[in-house]
Design an enzyme around this catalytic site. Structure first.
Site, mmCIF file in Angstrom:
data_model
loop_
_atom_site.group_PDB
_atom_site.id
_atom_site.type_symbol
_atom_site.label_atom_id
_atom_site.label_comp_id
_atom_site.label_asym_id
_atom_site.label_seq_id
_atom_site.Cartn_x
_atom_site.Cartn_y
_atom_site.Cartn_z
ATOM 1 C CG HIS A 40 -1.999 1.028 1.204
ATOM 2 N ND1 HIS A 40 -3.337 0.739 1.360
ATOM 3 C CD2 HIS A 40 -1.948 2.372 1.037
ATOM 4 C CE1 HIS A 40 -4.054 1.854 1.291
ATOM 5 N NE2 HIS A 40 -3.228 2.864 1.113
ATOM 6 C CG HIS A 74 -1.240 15.812 -7.189
ATOM 7 N ND1 HIS A 74 -2.525 15.525 -6.795
ATOM 8 C CD2 HIS A 74 -0.570 14.630 -7.110
ATOM 9 C CE1 HIS A 74 -2.626 14.240 -6.509
ATOM 10 N NE2 HIS A 74 -1.456 13.677 -6.679
ATOM 11 C CB THR A 109 -4.768 9.239 -9.068
ATOM 12 O OG1 THR A 109 -4.675 8.900 -7.683
ATOM 13 C CG2 THR A 109 -6.213 9.355 -9.485
ATOM 14 N NE ARG A 124 -1.521 14.220 -10.473
ATOM 15 C CZ ARG A 124 -0.320 14.798 -10.580
ATOM 16 N NH1 ARG A 124 -0.195 16.028 -11.045
ATOM 17 N NH2 ARG A 124 0.773 14.144 -10.215
ATOM 18 C CG ASP A 174 -9.446 11.314 -6.274
ATOM 19 O OD1 ASP A 174 -10.380 11.205 -5.443
ATOM 20 O OD2 ASP A 174 -8.602 12.223 -6.210
ATOM 21 C CD GLU A 180 -8.681 6.531 4.207
ATOM 22 O OE1 GLU A 180 -9.436 6.476 3.216
ATOM 23 O OE2 GLU A 180 -7.566 7.054 4.190
ATOM 24 C CG ASP A 239 0.404 8.666 1.490
ATOM 25 O OD1 ASP A 239 0.378 8.665 0.247
ATOM 26 O OD2 ASP A 239 -0.609 8.483 2.189
HETATM 27 P P1 5GP Z 1 -1.094 9.685 -6.350
HETATM 28 O O1 5GP Z 1 -2.312 8.871 -6.648
HETATM 29 O O2 5GP Z 1 -1.209 11.064 -6.905
HETATM 30 O O3 5GP Z 1 0.173 9.014 -6.767
HETATM 31 O O4 5GP Z 1 -0.951 9.786 -4.755
HETATM 32 C C1 5GP Z 1 -1.656 10.721 -3.976
HETATM 33 C C2 5GP Z 1 -3.133 10.366 -3.924
HETATM 34 O O5 5GP Z 1 -3.313 9.124 -3.254
HETATM 35 C C3 5GP Z 1 -3.988 11.343 -3.123
HETATM 36 O O6 5GP Z 1 -4.386 12.439 -3.911
HETATM 37 C C4 5GP Z 1 -5.154 10.473 -2.698
HETATM 38 O O7 5GP Z 1 -6.102 10.351 -3.738
HETATM 39 C C5 5GP Z 1 -4.503 9.125 -2.497
HETATM 40 N N1 5GP Z 1 -4.149 8.889 -1.083
HETATM 41 C C6 5GP Z 1 -2.925 8.959 -0.517
HETATM 42 N N2 5GP Z 1 -2.986 8.658 0.791
HETATM 43 C C7 5GP Z 1 -4.266 8.387 1.067
HETATM 44 C C8 5GP Z 1 -4.937 8.000 2.254
HETATM 45 O O8 5GP Z 1 -4.383 7.852 3.353
HETATM 46 N N3 5GP Z 1 -6.276 7.804 2.137
HETATM 47 C C9 5GP Z 1 -6.940 7.934 0.953
HETATM 48 N N4 5GP Z 1 -8.243 7.694 0.951
HETATM 49 N N5 5GP Z 1 -6.322 8.300 -0.168
HETATM 50 C C10 5GP Z 1 -5.001 8.530 -0.125
#
Ligand code: 5GP
Length: 343
Positions: free
Chosen positions: A13, A65, A98, A100, A139, A202, A285
């Site tokens: 994760h 971002h 995600t 983008r 998302d 969550e 993260d």
């Molecule tokens: P990316 O998808 O841009 O590589 O990573 C950041 C994105 O992951 C955030 O904008 C969010 O959509 C998702 N994300 C990261 N950490 C979390 C979390 O702890 N909970 C949720 N629900 N989404 C997360």
């Protein structure tokens, strides 16, 4: 602690843009001085457990971002993140991100995913000692139609990359949108052979949504913080998870810093672990929360009084929860070769 660094680990994760380390952020800031982004805006440092809460986390992602908006950035960020996980002793990594689109730079969702895949391949060719797979993330805030498009994209890449794309993630601000609108997209993903990892319960009062999503059923659950009855979930939710033996991805520091869990000792890891339910320790993260997987293993051990032997077993069992069952045997073999001496 050396033991936890040496321990071979599986990371299931990890959000790409949340995993960007401080040194990579500095490189990005140097590329984009006009953005005027301050250091404190991209990470939640230790000892800085100030009022954070979810909303604050999502502001941090917005800033990151802004810094990561070209294919060149995606390539650098992905390669740095992969190398950092490898340096921390992670031997198998499932990254999620995600796709983008950035009109200003010409980056599209398709080139976004292509670039992540390119980074994974380059690391492999450079001999970085880690197997990497990718989950395309939906998302939840973007609703039905975007979710459908994302599933199509994920399916295309699953077929064209020879299995580097293994699944779909559902994430994004849990207080926005409802899972019922995403159900058709998730079902479609499942039907075309993508594995599903869903952020579930969550935050409190998502029981209805979780009930709905658990009926699909998902192949893994992200967080699941409020599933069990002691925190406002229910026995019926727990029973569903148990029935399918659905592994949970558990991220201690993320939940404590995000303030959905009041302290490490209150983390729901214990509830599931004591039940013998498949529980996988993950970072979520690592950049934003200033942690790494070794630290998360060590934290779990010290918080719940687990031995190094227990933690070894935990890391071994995580192999059985990946979305690449074809690698199972090979990974188990590697684990035996890499087993650290217990102290
Ligand atoms: P990316 O998808 O841009 O590589 O990573 C950041 C994105 O992951 C955030 O904008 C969010 O959509 C998702 N994300 C990261 N950490 C979390 C979390 O702890 N909970 C949720 N629900 N989404 C997360």
């Amino acid at each position: 602690d050396l033991f936890y660094r040496q321990l071979p680990k599986v990371e299931l994760h990890a959000h790409l843009n949340g995993s960007v380390s401080f040194s990579t952020i500095e490189k990005l800031m140097a590329r984009k001085p006009h953005l005027n982004i301050e250091h404190g805006m991209t990470a939640i440092r230790s000892g800085q457990r100030r009022k954070l809460w979810m909303s604050m986390c999502f502001k941090v992602f917005k800033v990151i971002h802004q810094l990561v908006d070209t294919e060149e950035d995606i390539l650098m960020v992905t390669k740095d993140v992969i190398r950092e996980f490898a340096a921390d002793g992670v031997k198998y990594l499932e990254l999620r991100s995600t796709p983008r689109k950035e009109t200003t730079t010409g980056m599209t969702k398709r080139t976004y995913v292509e670039t992540v895949i390119q980074a994974i391949r380059q690391c492999k060719n450079e001999g970085v000692d880690i197997e990497v797979r990718f989950l395309v993330a939906v998302d939840r805030r973007n609703g039905t139609e975007v979710a459908m498009e994302t599933v199509k994209l994920a399916e295309d890449f699953m077929l064209s990359t020879g299995g580097l794309v293994v699944g779909l993630d559902l994430s994004g601000d849990p207080t926005v949108g409802h899972g019922r609108d995403l159900l058709p997209a998730l079902q479609k993903a499942k039907n075309c052979g993508l594995k599903l990892s869903l952020h579930l319960s969550e935050v409190p009062s998502q029981a209805d949504e979780s009930e709905l999503l658990l009926n699909i059923p998902p192949d893994r659950i992200g967080h699941g913080t409020f599933l069990h009855p002691e925190v406002g979930g229910s026995q019926s939710l727990v029973d569903k998870v148990r029935k399918h033996n659905t592994p949970l991805e558990l991220c201690l520091t993320s939940n404590v810093k995000g303030q959905t869990v009041s302290s490490y000792s209150q983390h729901h890891f214990l509830y599931w672990y004591q039940m013998g339910h498949p529980s996988v320790i993950c970072t979520d993260d690592k950049g934003v929360f200033c942690t790494d997987l070794s630290q998360e293993y060590q934290l779990a051990a010290s918080t719940f009084n687990l031995s190094q032997e227990d933690m070894w077993t935990l890391s071994q069992k995580a192999i059985d929860c990946t979305f690449s069952p074809d690698l199972n045997q090979q990974l188990h073999q590697r684990w035996l070769e890499l087993r650290p001496t217990l102290f």
